[in-house]
Design a protein around this motif. Structure first.
Motif, PDB file in Angstrom:
ATOM      1  N   ILE A 164      11.309 113.732  67.345  1.00  0.00           N
ATOM      2  CA  ILE A 164       9.540 112.777  66.644  1.00  0.00           C
ATOM      3  C   ILE A 164      10.254 112.784  65.651  1.00  0.00           C
ATOM      4  O   ILE A 164       9.889 111.666  65.145  1.00  0.00           O
ATOM      5  CB  ILE A 164       7.706 113.523  66.995  1.00  0.00           C
ATOM      6  N   HIS A 165      10.244 113.328  64.587  1.00  0.00           N
ATOM      7  CA  HIS A 165      10.607 113.461  62.665  1.00  0.00           C
ATOM      8  C   HIS A 165      11.653 111.860  62.847  1.00  0.00           C
ATOM      9  O   HIS A 165      11.154 111.080  62.201  1.00  0.00           O
ATOM     10  CB  HIS A 165      11.112 114.439  62.854  1.00  0.00           C
ATOM     11  N   ARG A 166      12.590 112.402  63.334  1.00  0.00           N
ATOM     12  CA  ARG A 166      13.232 110.891  63.299  1.00  0.00           C
ATOM     13  C   ARG A 166      12.462 109.670  63.687  1.00  0.00           C
ATOM     14  O   ARG A 166      12.896 108.832  62.898  1.00  0.00           O
ATOM     15  CB  ARG A 166      14.834 111.269  64.142  1.00  0.00           C
ATOM     16  N   TYR A 167      11.886 109.643  65.167  1.00  0.00           N
ATOM     17  CA  TYR A 167      11.416 107.995  65.155  1.00  0.00           C
ATOM     18  C   TYR A 167      10.075 107.596  64.242  1.00  0.00           C
ATOM     19  O   TYR A 167      10.218 106.246  63.665  1.00  0.00           O
ATOM     20  CB  TYR A 167      11.412 108.312  66.542  1.00  0.00           C
ATOM     21  N   LEU A 168       9.932 109.295  63.127  1.00  0.00           N
ATOM     22  CA  LEU A 168       8.756 108.713  62.466  1.00  0.00           C
ATOM     23  C   LEU A 168       9.448 108.118  61.597  1.00  0.00           C
ATOM     24  O   LEU A 168       8.859 107.102  60.733  1.00  0.00           O
ATOM     25  CB  LEU A 168       8.120 109.598  62.405  1.00  0.00           C
ATOM     26  N   GLY A 169      10.826 108.495  60.839  1.00  0.00           N
ATOM     27  CA  GLY A 169      11.572 107.801  60.050  1.00  0.00           C
ATOM     28  C   GLY A 169      11.648 106.514  60.263  1.00  0.00           C
ATOM     29  O   GLY A 169      11.126 105.565  59.462  1.00  0.00           O
ATOM     30  N   TYR A 170      12.104 106.587  61.252  1.00  0.00           N
ATOM     31  CA  TYR A 170      12.475 105.214  61.153  1.00  0.00           C
ATOM     32  C   TYR A 170      11.416 103.842  61.679  1.00  0.00           C
ATOM     33  O   TYR A 170      11.239 103.000  61.438  1.00  0.00           O
ATOM     34  CB  TYR A 170      13.234 104.990  63.228  1.00  0.00           C
ATOM     35  N   ALA A 171      10.356 104.481  62.051  1.00  0.00           N
ATOM     36  CA  ALA A 171       9.067 103.611  62.158  1.00  0.00           C
ATOM     37  C   ALA A 171       8.787 102.972  60.894  1.00  0.00           C
ATOM     38  O   ALA A 171       8.513 102.010  60.466  1.00  0.00           O
ATOM     39  CB  ALA A 171       7.433 104.515  62.584  1.00  0.00           C
ATOM     40  N   ILE A 172       8.682 104.239  59.849  1.00  0.00           N
ATOM     41  CA  ILE A 172       8.651 104.271  58.566  1.00  0.00           C
ATOM     42  C   ILE A 172       9.838 103.015  58.184  1.00  0.00           C
ATOM     43  O   ILE A 172       9.107 102.163  57.423  1.00  0.00           O
ATOM     44  CB  ILE A 172       8.348 104.739  57.377  1.00  0.00           C
ATOM     45  N   LEU A 173      10.550 103.200  58.073  1.00  0.00           N
ATOM     46  CA  LEU A 173      11.964 102.117  57.926  1.00  0.00           C
ATOM     47  C   LEU A 173      11.139 100.650  58.250  1.00  0.00           C
ATOM     48  O   LEU A 173      11.660  99.231  57.825  1.00  0.00           O
ATOM     49  CB  LEU A 173      13.461 102.375  58.690  1.00  0.00           C
ATOM     50  N   GLY A 174      10.966 101.153  59.660  1.00  0.00           N
ATOM     51  CA  GLY A 174      10.675  99.096  59.956  1.00  0.00           C
ATOM     52  C   GLY A 174       9.488  98.705  59.545  1.00  0.00           C
ATOM     53  O   GLY A 174       9.225  97.443  59.115  1.00  0.00           O
TER      54      GLY A 174
END
Length: 182
Positions: free
Chosen positions: A36-46
């Motif tokens: 979830i930590h990684r996916y939230l980081g990717y969401a921020i990037l998007g």
């Protein structure tokens, strides 16, 4: 007499609060390295990528061209910061510098987090230390950003934090006729 004019469109405001919220969720509520930590980081990037595109094709005050700071604008703004006068409806030159600095540090944070998932950098202490240092840098920058917004709100007699919720800033009626509403 003063009126309010829409300055920051829905996407500018939504992307601002989504990035801020997801960053703090990731910093305080997720476990480092968890999925979830990684996916939230990717969401921020998007979100940042879409906002970057919007900076070229978006509404007037969303465009980088409307607030990209020049050295002359920065000096002029600093000279007149205490007078309480608005120096344009959009972001002032110091706020623009903070925006670009935050985006740069947030981008570096995302890259360092991604690097920790690669075999090449797995377990590399310097990457983990860089990632932690960047998080701490963002804490400092957010503190400065919020403090400056409060100070500028006081000087301009216009609540800039509320403006980032509803999108509108105060403008004198004679100035409004020369400003395009977005």
């Amino acid at each position: 007499m003063q009126n309010k004019v829409l300055v920051w469109d829905k996407w500018v405001r939504t992307s601002h609060w989504l990035v801020a919220g997801l960053f703090f969720i990731n910093a305080f509520l997720t476990e480092e390295g968890d999925e979830i930590h990684r996916y939230l980081g990717y969401a921020i990037l998007g979100i940042m990528c879409i906002r970057w595109i919007w900076g070229f094709i978006g509404t007037q005050y969303a465009r980088f061209s409307s607030f990209f700071p020049t050295p002359q604008q920065i000096v002029l703004h600093i000279k007149h910061i205490h007078d309480g006068e608005k120096h344009g409806l959009g972001h002032n030159p110091l706020a623009a510098m903070m925006i670009f600095a935050l985006w740069g540090v947030m981008s570096a944070l995302i890259v360092s987090g991604w690097m920790m998932t690669l075999d090449q950098f797995w377990g590399e202490e310097w990457v983990e230390e860089l990632h932690k240092w960047l998080v701490n840098m963002i804490y400092v920058m957010v503190f400065i950003h919020v403090t400056a917004a409060i100070l500028e709100s006081f000087l301009q007699k216009d609540n800039l934090i509320a403006a980032m919720i509803h999108g509108k800033k105060k403008v004198k009626l004679n100035e409004q006729s020369s400003k395009r509403e977005v």
